[in-house]
Design a protein around this motif. Structure first.
Motif, PDB file in Angstrom:
ATOM      1  N   ASP A  51     -68.319 -13.795 -18.363  1.00 55.71           N
ATOM      2  CA  ASP A  51     -69.688 -13.319 -18.524  1.00 55.71           C
ATOM      3  C   ASP A  51     -70.606 -13.811 -17.414  1.00 55.71           C
ATOM      4  OD1 ASP A  51     -69.068 -11.938 -20.794  1.00 55.71           O
ATOM      5  OD2 ASP A  51     -69.637 -13.558 -22.146  1.00 55.71           O
ATOM      6  N   GLU A  52     -70.193 -14.876 -16.719  1.00 58.34           N
ATOM      7  CA  GLU A  52     -71.060 -15.399 -15.684  1.00 58.34           C
ATOM      8  C   GLU A  52     -71.002 -14.509 -14.448  1.00 58.34           C
ATOM      9  OE1 GLU A  52     -68.565 -18.922 -13.738  1.00 58.34           O
ATOM     10  OE2 GLU A  52     -68.881 -19.151 -15.895  1.00 58.34           O
ATOM     11  N   PRO A  53     -72.164 -14.196 -13.861  1.00 58.18           N
ATOM     12  CA  PRO A  53     -72.183 -13.297 -12.705  1.00 58.18           C
ATOM     13  C   PRO A  53     -71.592 -13.954 -11.457  1.00 58.18           C
ATOM     14  CG  PRO A  53     -74.379 -14.142 -13.166  1.00 58.18           C
ATOM     15  CD  PRO A  53     -73.480 -14.618 -14.277  1.00 58.18           C
ATOM     16  N   ILE A  54     -71.014 -13.127 -10.616  1.00 59.83           N
ATOM     17  CA  ILE A  54     -70.434 -13.601  -9.361  1.00 59.83           C
ATOM     18  C   ILE A  54     -71.535 -13.586  -8.308  1.00 59.83           C
ATOM     19  CG2 ILE A  54     -68.740 -13.092  -7.577  1.00 59.83           C
ATOM     20  CD1 ILE A  54     -67.028 -11.825  -9.748  1.00 59.83           C
ATOM     21  N   PRO A  55     -71.719 -14.689  -7.578  1.00 68.71           N
ATOM     22  CA  PRO A  55     -72.765 -14.715  -6.553  1.00 68.71           C
ATOM     23  C   PRO A  55     -72.492 -13.704  -5.440  1.00 68.71           C
ATOM     24  CG  PRO A  55     -71.720 -16.886  -6.788  1.00 68.71           C
ATOM     25  CD  PRO A  55     -71.019 -15.946  -7.702  1.00 68.71           C
ATOM     26  N   ASN A  56     -73.562 -13.285  -4.773  1.00 70.17           N
ATOM     27  CA  ASN A  56     -73.438 -12.283  -3.712  1.00 70.17           C
ATOM     28  C   ASN A  56     -72.491 -12.723  -2.611  1.00 70.17           C
ATOM     29  OD1 ASN A  56     -75.309 -10.908  -5.173  1.00 70.17           O
ATOM     30  ND2 ASN A  56     -76.957 -11.087  -3.699  1.00 70.17           N
ATOM     31  N   ALA A  57     -72.486 -14.006  -2.278  1.00 72.22           N
ATOM     32  CA  ALA A  57     -71.654 -14.501  -1.182  1.00 72.22           C
ATOM     33  C   ALA A  57     -70.165 -14.373  -1.496  1.00 72.22           C
ATOM     34  CB  ALA A  57     -72.001 -15.947  -0.869  1.00 72.22           C
ATOM     35  N   GLN A  58     -69.798 -14.303  -2.776  1.00 74.27           N
ATOM     36  CA  GLN A  58     -68.389 -14.186  -3.157  1.00 74.27           C
ATOM     37  C   GLN A  58     -67.961 -12.738  -3.373  1.00 74.27           C
ATOM     38  OE1 GLN A  58     -67.686 -16.724  -6.500  1.00 74.27           O
ATOM     39  NE2 GLN A  58     -67.946 -18.591  -5.307  1.00 74.27           N
ATOM     40  N   GLN A  59     -68.901 -11.800  -3.326  1.00 78.91           N
ATOM     41  CA  GLN A  59     -68.572 -10.387  -3.455  1.00 78.91           C
ATOM     42  C   GLN A  59     -67.988  -9.908  -2.130  1.00 78.91           C
ATOM     43  OE1 GLN A  59     -69.168  -8.196  -6.052  1.00 78.91           O
ATOM     44  NE2 GLN A  59     -70.576  -9.302  -7.363  1.00 78.91           N
TER      45      GLN A  59
ATOM     46  N   GLN B 187     -75.635  -7.410   4.273  1.00 76.63           N
ATOM     47  CA  GLN B 187     -75.502  -8.755   4.847  1.00 76.63           C
ATOM     48  C   GLN B 187     -76.790  -9.543   4.674  1.00 76.63           C
ATOM     49  OE1 GLN B 187     -74.127  -7.847   8.811  1.00 76.63           O
ATOM     50  NE2 GLN B 187     -71.980  -8.120   8.239  1.00 76.63           N
ATOM     51  N   LYS B 188     -77.946  -8.884   4.790  1.00 78.11           N
ATOM     52  CA  LYS B 188     -79.226  -9.558   4.562  1.00 78.11           C
ATOM     53  C   LYS B 188     -79.366 -10.005   3.113  1.00 78.11           C
ATOM     54  CE  LYS B 188     -81.706  -7.254   8.252  1.00 78.11           C
ATOM     55  NZ  LYS B 188     -82.645  -6.170   8.586  1.00 78.11           N
ATOM     56  N   GLU B 189     -78.733  -9.255   2.191  1.00 79.50           N
ATOM     57  CA  GLU B 189     -78.757  -9.607   0.769  1.00 79.50           C
ATOM     58  C   GLU B 189     -77.756 -10.715   0.440  1.00 79.50           C
ATOM     59  OE1 GLU B 189     -80.776  -8.381  -1.766  1.00 79.50           O
ATOM     60  OE2 GLU B 189     -81.886  -7.474  -0.115  1.00 79.50           O
ATOM     61  N   GLY B 190     -76.897 -11.074   1.394  1.00 81.94           N
ATOM     62  CA  GLY B 190     -75.975 -12.183   1.202  1.00 81.94           C
ATOM     63  C   GLY B 190     -74.566 -11.788   0.812  1.00 81.94           C
TER      64      GLY B 190
END
Length: 118
Positions: free
Chosen positions: A33-41, A107-110
């Motif tokens: 349920d925990e969201p994946i951070p943008n850097a790991q997408q 990329q600007k969004e991470g």
């Protein structure tokens, strides 16, 4: 409101059938349920022309998260590119060839973004 994705055989990790009446399949994808951070997408941006009458669309695949975040990301990309598109099944379609612009925005969004195909 959001329709559940159809389950295919690969979603069950090799379990096809069990004769045990008390067997309960643990759905690992639903358990996180925990969201994946943008850097790991790890997103892939491609140009797709198949089955679209010769029209080109920018296709973003690999998004992991709920439908609300997918829709929000798609809306942000569509407004910054000034075009239409759609988001469903973990994919975002942006009308036209906006690969380079989409990559720079993501990329600007991470996000980790790669240009793939052609």
């Amino acid at each position: 409101m959001a329709k559940e994705k159809k389950k295919v055989i690969n979603d069950f990790g090799g379990i096809m059938y069990s004769t045990d009446p008390s067997f309960i399949y643990d759905d690992e994808a639903a358990a996180t349920d925990e969201p994946i951070p943008n850097a790991q997408q790890d997103l892939r941006v491609t140009l797709d022309k198949k089955n679209r009458g010769g029209k080109a669309v920018t296709l973003i695949t690999g998004f992991i998260g709920d439908d609300e975040k997918l829709m929000a990301l798609a809306k942000m990309l569509k407004t910054k590119c000034g075009v239409g598109g759609a988001a469903k099944d973990g994919e975002i379609l942006i009308q036209g060839d906006f690969r380079d612009k989409v990559i720079s925005i993501l990329q600007k969004e991470g996000y980790k973004v790669k240009k793939s195909g052609g």
